[in-house]
Motif scaffolding. Structure first.
Motif, mmCIF file in Angstrom:
data_model
loop_
_atom_site.group_PDB
_atom_site.id
_atom_site.type_symbol
_atom_site.label_atom_id
_atom_site.label_comp_id
_atom_site.label_asym_id
_atom_site.label_seq_id
_atom_site.Cartn_x
_atom_site.Cartn_y
_atom_site.Cartn_z
ATOM 1 N N SER A 122 0.797 -1.224 0.000
ATOM 2 C CA SER A 122 0.000 0.000 0.000
ATOM 3 C C SER A 122 0.836 1.284 0.000
ATOM 4 C CB SER A 122 -0.928 0.009 1.214
ATOM 5 O OG SER A 122 -0.166 -0.010 2.406
ATOM 6 N N ASN A 123 2.159 1.181 0.176
ATOM 7 C CA ASN A 123 2.949 2.411 0.236
ATOM 8 C C ASN A 123 3.932 2.566 -0.935
ATOM 9 O OD1 ASN A 123 5.030 0.641 0.950
ATOM 10 N ND2 ASN A 123 5.777 1.923 2.612
ATOM 11 N N ILE A 124 3.664 1.921 -2.052
ATOM 12 C CA ILE A 124 4.566 2.007 -3.211
ATOM 13 C C ILE A 124 4.671 3.443 -3.707
ATOM 14 C CG2 ILE A 124 4.830 1.361 -5.655
ATOM 15 C CD1 ILE A 124 5.718 -0.793 -3.671
ATOM 16 N N GLY A 125 3.553 4.156 -3.781
ATOM 17 C CA GLY A 125 3.581 5.550 -4.217
ATOM 18 C C GLY A 125 4.408 6.414 -3.279
ATOM 19 N N LEU A 126 4.258 6.180 -1.978
ATOM 20 C CA LEU A 126 5.038 6.917 -0.980
ATOM 21 C C LEU A 126 6.524 6.572 -1.097
ATOM 22 C CD1 LEU A 126 5.116 8.804 1.462
ATOM 23 C CD2 LEU A 126 4.627 6.824 2.903
ATOM 24 N N MET A 127 6.825 5.299 -1.290
ATOM 25 C CA MET A 127 8.209 4.875 -1.444
ATOM 26 C C MET A 127 8.826 5.517 -2.698
ATOM 27 S SD MET A 127 9.759 1.006 -1.484
ATOM 28 C CE MET A 127 9.225 0.612 0.161
ATOM 29 N N ALA A 128 8.073 5.544 -3.796
ATOM 30 C CA ALA A 128 8.562 6.180 -5.024
ATOM 31 C C ALA A 128 8.797 7.675 -4.787
ATOM 32 C CB ALA A 128 7.576 5.956 -6.165
ATOM 33 N N SER A 129 7.919 8.317 -4.039
ATOM 34 C CA SER A 129 8.106 9.737 -3.712
ATOM 35 C C SER A 129 9.346 9.947 -2.854
ATOM 36 C CB SER A 129 6.881 10.280 -2.978
ATOM 37 O OG SER A 129 5.755 10.266 -3.816
ATOM 38 N N ASP A 130 9.577 9.022 -1.905
ATOM 39 C CA ASP A 130 10.796 9.097 -1.090
ATOM 40 C C ASP A 130 12.036 9.007 -1.974
ATOM 41 O OD1 ASP A 130 9.344 9.324 1.251
ATOM 42 O OD2 ASP A 130 9.594 7.221 1.832
ATOM 43 N N PHE A 131 12.021 8.081 -2.931
ATOM 44 C CA PHE A 131 13.152 7.951 -3.846
ATOM 45 C C PHE A 131 13.302 9.202 -4.720
ATOM 46 C CE2 PHE A 131 12.744 3.162 -3.426
ATOM 47 C CZ PHE A 131 13.888 3.044 -2.662
ATOM 48 N N GLU A 132 12.197 9.761 -5.142
ATOM 49 C CA GLU A 132 12.215 10.998 -5.929
ATOM 50 C C GLU A 132 12.922 12.110 -5.159
ATOM 51 O OE1 GLU A 132 8.635 12.396 -8.926
ATOM 52 O OE2 GLU A 132 8.178 12.038 -6.839
ATOM 53 N N THR A 133 12.586 12.241 -3.884
ATOM 54 C CA THR A 133 13.215 13.247 -3.032
ATOM 55 C C THR A 133 14.709 12.983 -2.890
ATOM 56 O OG1 THR A 133 11.153 13.539 -1.812
ATOM 57 C CG2 THR A 133 13.168 14.300 -0.734
ATOM 58 N N LEU A 134 15.070 11.723 -2.654
ATOM 59 C CA LEU A 134 16.485 11.361 -2.523
ATOM 60 C C LEU A 134 17.256 11.648 -3.811
ATOM 61 C CD1 LEU A 134 16.250 7.951 -0.617
ATOM 62 C CD2 LEU A 134 16.935 10.168 0.306
ATOM 63 N N ILE A 135 16.624 11.383 -4.939
ATOM 64 C CA ILE A 135 17.267 11.600 -6.239
ATOM 65 C C ILE A 135 17.644 13.058 -6.413
ATOM 66 C CG2 ILE A 135 16.828 11.631 -8.737
ATOM 67 C CD1 ILE A 135 15.119 9.022 -8.176
ATOM 68 N N SER A 136 16.704 13.955 -6.117
ATOM 69 C CA SER A 136 17.007 15.378 -6.295
ATOM 70 C C SER A 136 17.941 15.901 -5.206
ATOM 71 C CB SER A 136 15.724 16.199 -6.357
ATOM 72 O OG SER A 136 15.023 16.113 -5.148
ATOM 73 N N LYS A 137 17.751 15.459 -3.983
ATOM 74 C CA LYS A 137 18.552 15.972 -2.866
ATOM 75 C C LYS A 137 20.007 15.499 -2.911
ATOM 76 C CE LYS A 137 18.371 16.534 2.129
ATOM 77 N NZ LYS A 137 17.634 16.268 3.353
ATOM 78 N N TYR A 138 20.221 14.270 -3.352
ATOM 79 C CA TYR A 138 21.565 13.681 -3.305
ATOM 80 C C TYR A 138 22.174 13.413 -4.683
ATOM 81 C CZ TYR A 138 20.652 13.141 1.630
ATOM 82 O OH TYR A 138 20.365 13.402 2.947
ATOM 83 N N SER A 139 21.594 13.964 -5.737
ATOM 84 C CA SER A 139 22.106 13.795 -7.108
ATOM 85 C C SER A 139 22.284 12.323 -7.473
ATOM 86 C CB SER A 139 23.429 14.534 -7.286
ATOM 87 O OG SER A 139 23.289 15.893 -7.005
ATOM 88 N N LEU A 140 21.240 11.553 -7.228
ATOM 89 C CA LEU A 140 21.301 10.123 -7.527
ATOM 90 C C LEU A 140 21.050 9.881 -9.010
ATOM 91 C CD1 LEU A 140 19.353 8.764 -4.453
ATOM 92 C CD2 LEU A 140 21.817 8.991 -4.742
#
Length: 171
Positions: free
Chosen positions: A57-75
């Motif tokens: 049930s939290n796949i969308g939230l997990m994807a959003s977390d990864f999205e944030t990490l991608i922009s914040k940490y230049s992933l």
């Protein structure tokens, strides 16, 4: 998200301009948690980062977390641990692929490449290293294990690709 071969992921980073370069993220996917590790900007050293709770049930939230990490940490890419077995598909490998397919379907991680890396025995090895610490709280010890298993996956990948790049440079 798009699958690429292990060396191709690293070659893409190496070919990028200094401005386009970035870090890699390592994932140790489990039944309940996903351990996360980050590389340094030179993609030589993996460090523990966090643990995400894994639920259907939290796949969308997990994807959003990864999205944030991608922009914040230049992933720039994912290195995902998967148990390789030449003789049969393991249930653990299936659960990893199910998670990656679900993350891909969210369309939040478009344009990002990922590869799989053999994770056989990483959790057991980390468990042996952590045993002398006598971590008493089961959830605390499990999340530490997951983070460091992700480090083992990512560091194994980084060591391999950096060694291959050095070998290619000397040929």
């Amino acid at each position: 998200m798009r699958f690429v071969q292990p060396l191709q992921l690293f070659h893409n980073l190496a070919k990028a301009t200094q401005k386009e370069r970035g870090r890699l993220i390592g994932l140790d996917v489990g039944d309940k948690y996903v351990g996360v590790a980050l590389s340094d900007f030179d993609n030589k050293i993996a460090s523990p980062f966090s643990v995400l709770i894994r639920k259907k049930s939290n796949i969308g939230l997990m994807a959003s977390d990864f999205e944030t990490l991608i922009s914040k940490y230049s992933l720039k890419g994912f290195v995902i641990g998967i148990p390789f077995n030449n003789f049969r598909v393991s249930p653990d490998a299936v659960q990893v692929k199910v998670l990656i397919d679900a993350l891909s379907k969210t369309k939040k991680l478009e344009g990002l490449n990922y590869t799989y890396w053999n994770e056989c025995f990483t959790s057991q090895n980390v468990g042996l290293l952590l045993k002398p610490l006598n971590l008493n709280h089961p959830v605390h010890s499990k999340t530490i294990l997951d983070k460091f298993a992700a480090v083992g996956i990512l560091q194994g990948y980084l060591d391999y690709v950096n060694r291959k790049m050095r070998q290619q440079a000397t040929q």
